[in-house]
Design a protein around this motif. Structure first.
Motif, PDB file in Angstrom:
ATOM      1  N   GLY A 185       0.798  -1.213   0.000  1.00 34.45           N
ATOM      2  CA  GLY A 185       0.000   0.000   0.000  1.00 34.45           C
ATOM      3  C   GLY A 185       0.833   1.265   0.000  1.00 34.45           C
ATOM      4  O   GLY A 185       2.051   1.234  -0.202  1.00 34.45           O
ATOM      5  N   GLU A 186       0.156   2.379   0.248  1.00 32.15           N
ATOM      6  CA  GLU A 186       0.804   3.687   0.244  1.00 32.15           C
ATOM      7  C   GLU A 186       1.884   3.793   1.324  1.00 32.15           C
ATOM      8  O   GLU A 186       2.891   4.460   1.128  1.00 32.15           O
ATOM      9  N   GLU A 187       1.684   3.138   2.462  1.00 36.70           N
ATOM     10  CA  GLU A 187       2.703   3.163   3.516  1.00 36.70           C
ATOM     11  C   GLU A 187       4.013   2.569   3.001  1.00 36.70           C
ATOM     12  O   GLU A 187       5.097   3.067   3.300  1.00 36.70           O
ATOM     13  N   SER A 188       3.914   1.526   2.193  1.00 37.86           N
ATOM     14  CA  SER A 188       5.109   0.905   1.623  1.00 37.86           C
ATOM     15  C   SER A 188       5.840   1.874   0.703  1.00 37.86           C
ATOM     16  O   SER A 188       7.075   1.921   0.693  1.00 37.86           O
ATOM     17  N   ILE A 189       5.091   2.651  -0.051  1.00 38.60           N
ATOM     18  CA  ILE A 189       5.707   3.642  -0.932  1.00 38.60           C
ATOM     19  C   ILE A 189       6.456   4.675  -0.101  1.00 38.60           C
ATOM     20  O   ILE A 189       7.590   5.040  -0.413  1.00 38.60           O
ATOM     21  N   GLN A 190       5.836   5.135   0.979  1.00 39.85           N
ATOM     22  CA  GLN A 190       6.500   6.112   1.855  1.00 39.85           C
ATOM     23  C   GLN A 190       7.755   5.519   2.480  1.00 39.85           C
ATOM     24  O   GLN A 190       8.791   6.184   2.559  1.00 39.85           O
TER      25      GLN A 190
END
Length: 137
Positions: free
Chosen positions: A40-45
């Motif tokens: 998810g987006e947390e992984s991208i961050q």
């Protein structure tokens, strides 16, 4: 949500690197019924943060400690926080020294060359600001 190949392409890193970060516990994908990993987006961050720290020549184990500190939902260990901020202070001191060293070189550049460098540093500055925002959430 992204499958491993999608996030690898999006972040311009190899699937093997993502596997390694997942194995280290830096990334926590969810598993589908078909056993696919979805990020998810947390992984991208987190991946952006890892790349930022790697560019600062921080060892991967220290990066892991920093990310664990950021992701911690429990009370923050005061010693870990102090160590992390000492590392940041040391990096900032190093950057200040680097600026002093390159200042005479910068003064010899043309306006076009200076503008190009400012544009490059601006994007990195945004990345640094985002990192600091993550730290102070």
């Amino acid at each position: 949500m992204y499958r491993i190949g999608e996030i690898a392409k999006l972040m311009n890193i190899s699937k093997r690197t993502i596997d390694y970060y997942t194995l280290m516990g830096l990334l926590n994908p969810i598993r589908t019924d078909a056993n696919y990993r979805l990020y998810g987006e947390e992984s991208i961050q987190i991946l952006a943060l890892i790349e930022h720290y790697k560019n600062l020549k921080m060892p991967l184990e220290e990066i892991k400690s920093s990310i664990e500190l950021i992701k911690s939902e429990n009370g923050i260990d005061k010693q870990k926080a102090e160590k992390h901020f000492e590392q940041i202070a040391m990096i900032m001191k190093h950057l200040k020294e680097e600026i002093k060293v390159i200042e005479p070189i910068l003064q010899k550049l043309s306006n076009q060359q200076k503008e190009m460098l400012v544009n490059k540093l601006s994007s990195q500055g945004v990345s640094l600001a985002q990192t600091l925002l993550l730290l102070f959430r």
